[in-house]
Design a protein around this motif. Structure first.
Motif, PDB file in Angstrom:
ATOM      1  N   GLY A  93      -2.058  -4.905 -34.270  1.00  0.00           N
ATOM      2  CA  GLY A  93      -0.848  -5.320 -34.965  1.00  0.00           C
ATOM      3  C   GLY A  93      -1.058  -6.515 -35.862  1.00  0.00           C
ATOM      4  O   GLY A  93      -0.293  -6.723 -36.815  1.00  0.00           O
ATOM      5  N   ASP A  94      -2.056  -7.340 -35.601  1.00  0.00           N
ATOM      6  CA  ASP A  94      -2.371  -8.449 -36.495  1.00  0.00           C
ATOM      7  C   ASP A  94      -2.938  -7.914 -37.813  1.00  0.00           C
ATOM      8  O   ASP A  94      -3.562  -6.854 -37.847  1.00  0.00           O
ATOM      9  CB  ASP A  94      -3.392  -9.394 -35.852  1.00  0.00           C
ATOM     10  N   GLU A  95      -2.715  -8.648 -38.884  1.00  0.00           N
ATOM     11  CA  GLU A  95      -3.237  -8.265 -40.192  1.00  0.00           C
ATOM     12  C   GLU A  95      -4.086  -9.395 -40.750  1.00  0.00           C
ATOM     13  O   GLU A  95      -3.718 -10.568 -40.629  1.00  0.00           O
ATOM     14  CB  GLU A  95      -2.100  -7.938 -41.171  1.00  0.00           C
ATOM     15  N   LYS A 111      -5.159  -4.012 -41.247  1.00  0.00           N
ATOM     16  CA  LYS A 111      -4.389  -4.123 -40.009  1.00  0.00           C
ATOM     17  C   LYS A 111      -5.228  -3.635 -38.839  1.00  0.00           C
ATOM     18  O   LYS A 111      -5.873  -2.586 -38.914  1.00  0.00           O
ATOM     19  CB  LYS A 111      -3.102  -3.310 -40.104  1.00  0.00           C
ATOM     20  N   GLN A 114      -4.728   0.386 -32.970  1.00  0.00           N
ATOM     21  CA  GLN A 114      -4.553   0.365 -31.518  1.00  0.00           C
ATOM     22  C   GLN A 114      -5.873   0.322 -30.775  1.00  0.00           C
ATOM     23  O   GLN A 114      -5.935  -0.081 -29.609  1.00  0.00           O
ATOM     24  CB  GLN A 114      -3.734   1.581 -31.073  1.00  0.00           C
ATOM     25  N   ARG A 161       1.150 -10.481 -34.884  1.00  0.00           N
ATOM     26  CA  ARG A 161       1.817  -9.383 -34.191  1.00  0.00           C
ATOM     27  C   ARG A 161       3.002  -9.934 -33.390  1.00  0.00           C
ATOM     28  O   ARG A 161       3.012 -11.103 -33.007  1.00  0.00           O
ATOM     29  CB  ARG A 161       0.837  -8.656 -33.273  1.00  0.00           C
TER      30      ARG A 161
END
Length: 786
Positions: A93-95, A111, A114, A161
């Motif tokens: 979820g972090d970019e 990005k 999962q 995130r």
């Protein structure tokens, strides 16, 4: 005790008769652009009530630390602008943003999926989830440098995130909140509207996976950012704010007075450190602690700041109130002088200092100093809370606490023990001093530390001597007399003469002897007259009359078709011609014959007549007649009678004004004017008004030679209610003619009265009075609208 009960008791305490500053909290919250002051909490009101016993210590006691959340805002709808620490652990979820420059310039956003990977162009997938940000940055640079030569690589975390955490307990809005991964406990508490004053700041529980991960103490945030932030939050963390623990308060000469939460291990050294320490003017000898004893009674203990540094630390407990007094009212080594000296104030005292030396330091005496009486005041301070033991007298108390000062006071006479302001009793001695003896050296007492000399003014002791001036001067009144003061001096002090003064007719009232009632002395105070140099005596009364020939008698208003309408000053003998001439004469549109002259005295007379008419109770008469006149339609008469009943007459003067202004000068209608007269010159018109019981009431174009019947015919004639025996011609100047066959002129009005079949003689009176009032009202209102 339940929290709801605590809050309720806090509100009740607000209504107790305590010191005003209890309710004067200096916390301001902005709500919709308006500032409001919150109510004190239960603890704030309770501790402030204890402060009533210490009036020398000012200020309001607030619970400390809760203002941390006043301006804290967390917005979860945008990425945080605060750069993450290098230890930040990346996750799905972090970019990240990657920048390439050099031979190749490119920018792209990646990005973490999962699986914890990102896909680098040409370099392929790279696993970075679970790695600190610094490690991930290095791996991305290495991977890209393998496929791109001579290219610099930059890596930033562009978006955090989101995770969900739970905030429970004594917060403003308990519940679940979405925050960015890596957020602190403080951020989550701020989103929950902060901690309530019923909640603890020192035992905030950070729970993770049903176990206590950490207990956060926000007081440590004052010492280190780690204590304020705590552990980073992860998905599912729970933050619990329990009820507030034990508390105490500190007040007085400390830098941050207030109410603090304690955890059972603190002492007075910790408390002083927590509140920032003491000010320079704190009295190190006077520190007091008020607390509950074993019998739950409030007791007081005295300490010094030196006690705090001893090995045996002074413990504090729940409910304590610590008081640090100031020494600002205990200035030593000084003497002072007040009153009629050049430089009043405090001066350094030295042993053996004489009273004359103090006067010299103060610049000497002023001219109005009272030489026969000054007061030398001596003070000796005693602790306010010194208690008398059984059998101990006030004298014993003096000897115990202020033996030296007591002996010094007895040398000058009997000492007096009086309650002082603040924390002291004062022993006061007042000694009368004759300043002439001090200046001559005959009596020059030695001063003691703290002595105060009071020098009075002559006028404060002796009665003042004055003269007065009245009449046509700018500032009449009483004035202090000084030696060789003349009448010219008094006139100058009174601002000089007014323009209408009559100085040759002035007079002076003077008391010749003690029992004399006063004599009148005629004076000529014209410019250069000898009487101006006459020397005044105490209680002389000078009067300068006004010349009434120059006095105006009021004002008159002229409006309408004159060149310069407005208000004009009126002098005795002014006539209508004079005022019109002052107003520049008529304009080309003026209609002098229709001039309206209103006078208040005439209006008052008309009001008396109207009052007599009202006494006839017109509406009651009409009602009685309606009962006796079956089948007669009176509805058309009701509005007329109502209007007549309430009409206010304006006091018009009926005049025959010629069109030529110079002809008015010699006319009998060139009346003398009075204060508040109103002159209105209407515009010329070519219309004639026809009103009353006619088919089409209104204005008709004037045509020379036509009479009343001709104009009535032009509006359709009279109705079946018309009273043909009562047709009135109202001239433009206000005169009224009944059943006149004379020709109608410009600006005239025709009034056709209504007829009612009347079975009683009383109606004759009614119609006669109504006709009179109606014609007066109609002539005025019609002419004003021409």
């Amino acid at each position: 005790m339940a929290l709801q009960e605590m809050e309720q008791q806090g509100k009740l305490l607000n209504n107790l008769p305590v010191r005003p500053e209890i309710l004067s909290f200096n916390i301001e919250k902005t709500n919709g652009g308006q500032k409001s002051t919150p109510d004190p909490s239960y603890l704030e009101a309770k501790y402030q009530k204890f402060m009533v016993d210490y009036p020398d210590i000012k200020g309001v006691l607030l619970q400390q630390g809760y203002d941390l959340f006043e301006s804290a805002k967390v917005n979860t709808n945008r990425a945080t602008t605060v750069p993450p620490p290098e230890s930040y652990i990346l996750g799905p979820g972090d970019e990240v943003e990657v920048y390439l420059w050099g031979k190749l310039q490119q920018q792209f956003t990646l990005k973490i999926d999962q699986a914890g990977k990102i896909f680098l162009p040409k370099a392929g997938p790279l696993q970075i989830a679970g790695k600190p940000l610094s490690v991930a940055q290095e791996r991305i640079r290495d991977s890209l440098n393998e496929v791109f030569a001579n290219v610099d690589v930059g890596v930033n975390l562009s978006k955090y995130r989101s995770i969900k955490v739970y905030v429970l307990g004594e917060v403003g809005a308990p519940g679940s909140y979405v925050v960015y991964a890596g957020s602190s406990i403080f951020s989550a508490l701020a989103q929950a509207e902060g901690i309530k004053k019923t909640g603890s700041l020192r035992s905030i529980q950070h729970m993770r996976a049903n176990r206590l991960l950490n207990e956060v103490d926000l007081y440590e945030g004052v010492r280190s950012i780690r204590g304020l932030v705590g552990e980073e939050l992860v998905e599912g963390d729970v933050i619990i704010v329990p009820p507030i623990g034990e508390t105490l308060a500190i007040a007085g000469a400390v830098k941050k007075p207030g109410i603090y939460e304690i955890k059972g291990k603190e002492d007075l050294v910790w408390l002083l450190d927590q509140c920032g320490g003491t000010y320079a003017f704190a009295d190190p000898r006077r520190v007091q602690v008020e607390h509950n004893n074993d019998d739950f009674q409030r007791v007081l203990q005295d300490y010094t700041l030196e006690n705090f540094q001893k090995p045996e630390k002074i413990k504090v407990q729940d409910g304590d109130l610590v008081l640090v007094h100031s020494n600002e009212d205990l200035l030593r080594g000084k003497v002072s002088v007040q009153g009629q000296v050049w430089y009043p104030g405090s001066y350094q005292w030295k042993s053996g200092m004489k009273l004359s030396a103090l006067l010299r330091k103060a610049g000497g005496l002023l001219a109005n100093a009272h030489m026969l009486r000054a007061d030398l005041v001596t003070h000796a301070a005693l602790p306010r809370r010194a208690l008398l033991k059984p059998g101990e007298s006030v004298g014993d108390l003096l000897a115990k606490y202020q033996k030296t000062e007591n002996e010094r006071l007895e040398q000058r006479g009997q000492a007096e023990l009086v309650p002082g302001l603040g924390q002291h009793f004062s022993a006061i001695q007042r000694e009368s001093i004759e300043l002439t003896q001090v200046l001559s050296g005959e009596k020059d007492p030695e001063l003691q530390e703290g002595d105060e000399l009071l020098v009075y003014a002559v006028e404060a002791i002796a009665p003042t001597q004055t003269v007065s001036i009245q009449g046509a001067v700018r500032q009449p009144g009483e004035y202090l007399i000084y030696p060789d003061m003349t009448i010219a001096d008094l006139i100058f002090m009174a601002g000089g003469l007014q323009f209408d003064a009559s100085p040759q007719n002035a007079f002076l009232m003077r008391k010749m002897q003690e029992q004399d009632q006063g004599r009148r002395i005629k004076l000529d105070l014209s410019v250069g007259a000898q009487d101006l140099l006459k020397v005044l005596q105490p209680v002389d009364q000078l009067y300068i009359p006004a010349d009434h020939a120059f006095l105006t008698m009021g004002r008159v208003r002229i409006e309408g078709e004159v060149k310069y309408p407005g208000d004009y000053p009126l002098q005795q003998g002014d006539r209508l011609y004079d005022i019109i001439l002052q107003a520049g004469g008529y304009t080309d549109k003026a209609f002098p014959f229709g001039m309206v002259a209103l006078r208040s005295s005439v209006a008052d007379r008309h009001a008396q007549i109207q009052g007599k008419v009202k006494q006839l109770e017109l509406r009651d008469i009409l009602q009685n007649m309606m009962q006796s006149m079956q089948g007669t339609d009176l509805s058309g008469q009701i509005p007329i009678l109502e209007a007549l009943y309430n009409y206010k007459l304006e006091g018009r003067l009926v005049l025959d004004i010629p069109n030529d202004l110079e002809s008015l000068k010699k006319s009998r209608d060139n009346i003398e004017l009075y204060d508040r007269d109103i002159i209105s010159v209407p515009s010329r018109t070519d219309m004639v008004q026809v009103v009353g019981a006619v088919f089409q009431p209104g204005a008709v174009l004037y045509k020379q030679g036509l009479n009343v019947a001709d104009y009535v015919a032009q509006v359709g004639g009279v109705t079946r209610f018309a009273d043909k025996d009562n047709v009135y011609l109202v001239k433009a100047n206000g005169r009224v003619y009944r059943n006149s066959d004379s020709n109608v002129d410009i600006g005239d009005a025709i009034v056709v009265s209504s007829k009612i079949e009347k079975p009683v003689d009383l109606w004759t009176l009614l119609t006669g009075v109504a006709a009179f009032i109606y014609n007066m009202a109609a002539s005025i209102s019609i002419l004003k609208n021409i």
